[in-house]
Enzyme design. Sequence first.
Site, PDB file in Angstrom:
ATOM      1  N   ALA A 212      33.135  51.929  43.892  1.00 48.39           N
ATOM      2  CA  ALA A 212      31.682  52.022  44.105  1.00 48.39           C
ATOM      3  C   ALA A 212      31.139  50.704  44.664  1.00 48.39           C
ATOM      4  CB  ALA A 212      30.984  52.373  42.789  1.00 48.39           C
TER       5      ALA A 212
ATOM      6  N   TYR B  10      35.113  49.763  40.807  1.00 46.85           N
ATOM      7  CA  TYR B  10      35.553  48.918  41.926  1.00 46.85           C
ATOM      8  C   TYR B  10      35.264  49.613  43.267  1.00 46.85           C
ATOM      9  CZ  TYR B  10      39.017  46.426  44.863  1.00 46.85           C
ATOM     10  OH  TYR B  10      39.651  45.718  45.854  1.00 46.85           O
TER      11      TYR B  10
HETATM   12  N1  LIG Z   1      45.115  42.551  47.189  1.00 47.60           N
HETATM   13  C1  LIG Z   1      44.747  43.732  47.658  1.00 47.60           C
HETATM   14  O1  LIG Z   1      45.578  44.668  47.844  1.00 47.60           O
HETATM   15  C2  LIG Z   1      43.320  44.002  47.992  1.00 47.60           C
HETATM   16  C3  LIG Z   1      42.990  45.254  48.554  1.00 47.60           C
HETATM   17  C4  LIG Z   1      41.667  45.514  48.882  1.00 47.60           C
HETATM   18  C5  LIG Z   1      40.684  44.569  48.680  1.00 47.60           C
HETATM   19  N2  LIG Z   1      41.030  43.362  48.130  1.00 47.60           N
HETATM   20  C6  LIG Z   1      39.950  42.403  47.896  1.00 47.60           C
HETATM   21  O2  LIG Z   1      40.294  41.141  48.445  1.00 47.60           O
HETATM   22  C7  LIG Z   1      39.655  40.098  47.701  1.00 47.60           C
HETATM   23  C8  LIG Z   1      40.681  39.052  47.281  1.00 47.60           C
HETATM   24  O3  LIG Z   1      41.639  39.680  46.465  1.00 47.60           O
HETATM   25  P1  LIG Z   1      43.073  39.048  46.110  1.00 47.60           P
HETATM   26  O4  LIG Z   1      44.047  40.142  46.233  1.00 47.60           O
HETATM   27  O5  LIG Z   1      43.289  37.777  46.836  1.00 47.60           O
HETATM   28  O6  LIG Z   1      42.872  38.814  44.534  1.00 47.60           O
HETATM   29  P2  LIG Z   1      43.061  37.517  43.595  1.00 47.60           P
HETATM   30  O7  LIG Z   1      42.841  38.016  42.220  1.00 47.60           O
HETATM   31  O8  LIG Z   1      44.318  36.825  43.939  1.00 47.60           O
HETATM   32  O9  LIG Z   1      41.826  36.626  44.064  1.00 47.60           O
HETATM   33  C9  LIG Z   1      40.511  36.885  43.661  1.00 47.60           C
HETATM   34  C10 LIG Z   1      39.797  35.566  43.558  1.00 47.60           C
HETATM   35  O10 LIG Z   1      38.451  35.799  43.115  1.00 47.60           O
HETATM   36  C11 LIG Z   1      38.148  34.798  42.152  1.00 47.60           C
HETATM   37  N3  LIG Z   1      37.090  35.247  41.242  1.00 47.60           N
HETATM   38  C12 LIG Z   1      37.166  36.219  40.299  1.00 47.60           C
HETATM   39  N4  LIG Z   1      36.021  36.277  39.602  1.00 47.60           N
HETATM   40  C13 LIG Z   1      35.196  35.337  40.130  1.00 47.60           C
HETATM   41  C14 LIG Z   1      33.884  34.906  39.837  1.00 47.60           C
HETATM   42  N5  LIG Z   1      33.154  35.447  38.838  1.00 47.60           N
HETATM   43  N6  LIG Z   1      33.331  33.908  40.581  1.00 47.60           N
HETATM   44  C15 LIG Z   1      34.048  33.332  41.574  1.00 47.60           C
HETATM   45  N7  LIG Z   1      35.314  33.672  41.885  1.00 47.60           N
HETATM   46  C16 LIG Z   1      35.871  34.675  41.173  1.00 47.60           C
HETATM   47  C17 LIG Z   1      39.463  34.568  41.415  1.00 47.60           C
HETATM   48  O11 LIG Z   1      39.467  33.347  40.699  1.00 47.60           O
HETATM   49  C18 LIG Z   1      40.468  34.627  42.534  1.00 47.60           C
HETATM   50  O12 LIG Z   1      40.689  33.377  43.134  1.00 47.60           O
HETATM   51  C19 LIG Z   1      38.960  40.791  46.518  1.00 47.60           C
HETATM   52  O13 LIG Z   1      37.595  41.022  46.824  1.00 47.60           O
HETATM   53  C20 LIG Z   1      39.695  42.116  46.430  1.00 47.60           C
HETATM   54  O14 LIG Z   1      38.924  43.128  45.824  1.00 47.60           O
HETATM   55  C21 LIG Z   1      42.321  43.049  47.781  1.00 47.60           C
END
Ligand SMILES: NC(=O)c1ccc[n+]([C@@H]2O[C@H](COP(=O)([O-])OP(=O)(O)OC[C@H]3O[C@@H](n4cnc5c(N)ncnc54)[C@H](O)[C@@H]3O)[C@@H](O)[C@H]2O)c1
Length: 245
Positions: free
Chosen positions: A155, A153
């Site tokens: 990376a 992740y």
């Molecule tokens: N929540 C945190 O603390 C945090 C921290 C750093 C970065 N992020 C990043 O923020 C973004 C959103 O995260 P979140 O916390 O809302 O997570 P979440 O799991 O609630 O949302 C992720 C979304 O991505 C969608 N998804 C997953 N695989 C997919 C695919 N193959 N095709 C299309 N859609 C797909 C899921 O259905 C989901 O709606 C992500 O990129 C995550 O890495 C989140």
Amino acid sequence: MLLKGKKVLVTGGERGIGRKIALTAAEEGADVIVTGILEAEMAETTKMVQALGVKAYMAKMDITNYEEAEKTIQNLAGQTGGIDVLVNNAGIFQEAFFVDMTPAQWHKTVSVDLDGVYNVTHAAIPYLMESKGSVISISSVDAFQGCVGYAHYAACKAAIVGLSRTLAKELGGSVRFNCVAPGIIQTDMTKDRIERDLDTYLAKLPVGRVGLPEDIANAVVFLASDRASNITGQVIHCNGGMYFG
Ligand SMILES: NC(=O)c1ccc[n+]([C@@H]2O[C@H](COP(=O)([O-])OP(=O)(O)OC[C@H]3O[C@@H](n4cnc5c(N)ncnc54)[C@H](O)[C@@H]3O)[C@@H](O)[C@H]2O)c1
């Protein structure tokens, strides 16, 4: 209204940070294209966007599949008349310590968190060049400080910063590319960790709270707006002070 007249496509717009980005963009006057893989949640976000009085479009798009991304984006651009802003938000966060990490675990994360960003960005580029648009990709604090149990992740999240900076140079005359790097944000992805380790997180957070999806959505909307027209190749660290960039 910061995004009036713009058409904003959000990947992973079904829930969490993606849903909040969709709603905040709509509050700022944008028409919003909600994409993802969870049909019911996507429909819910789309309904919420429509209730804010702007146009909403919805399409299933698994970002790991280039052909699906290309076809979906082509169809969507035909329906909407173009795309002004792409938000690469979709991602997965699945624990695997490196010494035990199987090739399947590595490739699964890379296929969503990095290949997915390539697939969608590459498919959307012709429309973004036409509109002189902007791409915002959601990185992570983990790209900068590492994350035990999540080498794949971290990376990928570092790679999309390099990708964005390269594209900011290659396509600087027509499209802006920026990243937002969240710290710990309260969503389905993190709720178990936050419940388990809340005190540990709070000790690292000068602002005294974990982040909320709106913290990220506000940064994304700013970068997408014309107020950020001189900003490209940058990362906004939105992390409550846990890392200073
Ligand atoms: N929540 C945190 O603390 C945090 C921290 C750093 C970065 N992020 C990043 O923020 C973004 C959103 O995260 P979140 O916390 O809302 O997570 P979440 O799991 O609630 O949302 C992720 C979304 O991505 C969608 N998804 C997953 N695989 C997919 C695919 N193959 N095709 C299309 N859609 C797909 C899921 O259905 C989901 O709606 C992500 O990129 C995550 O890495 C989140």
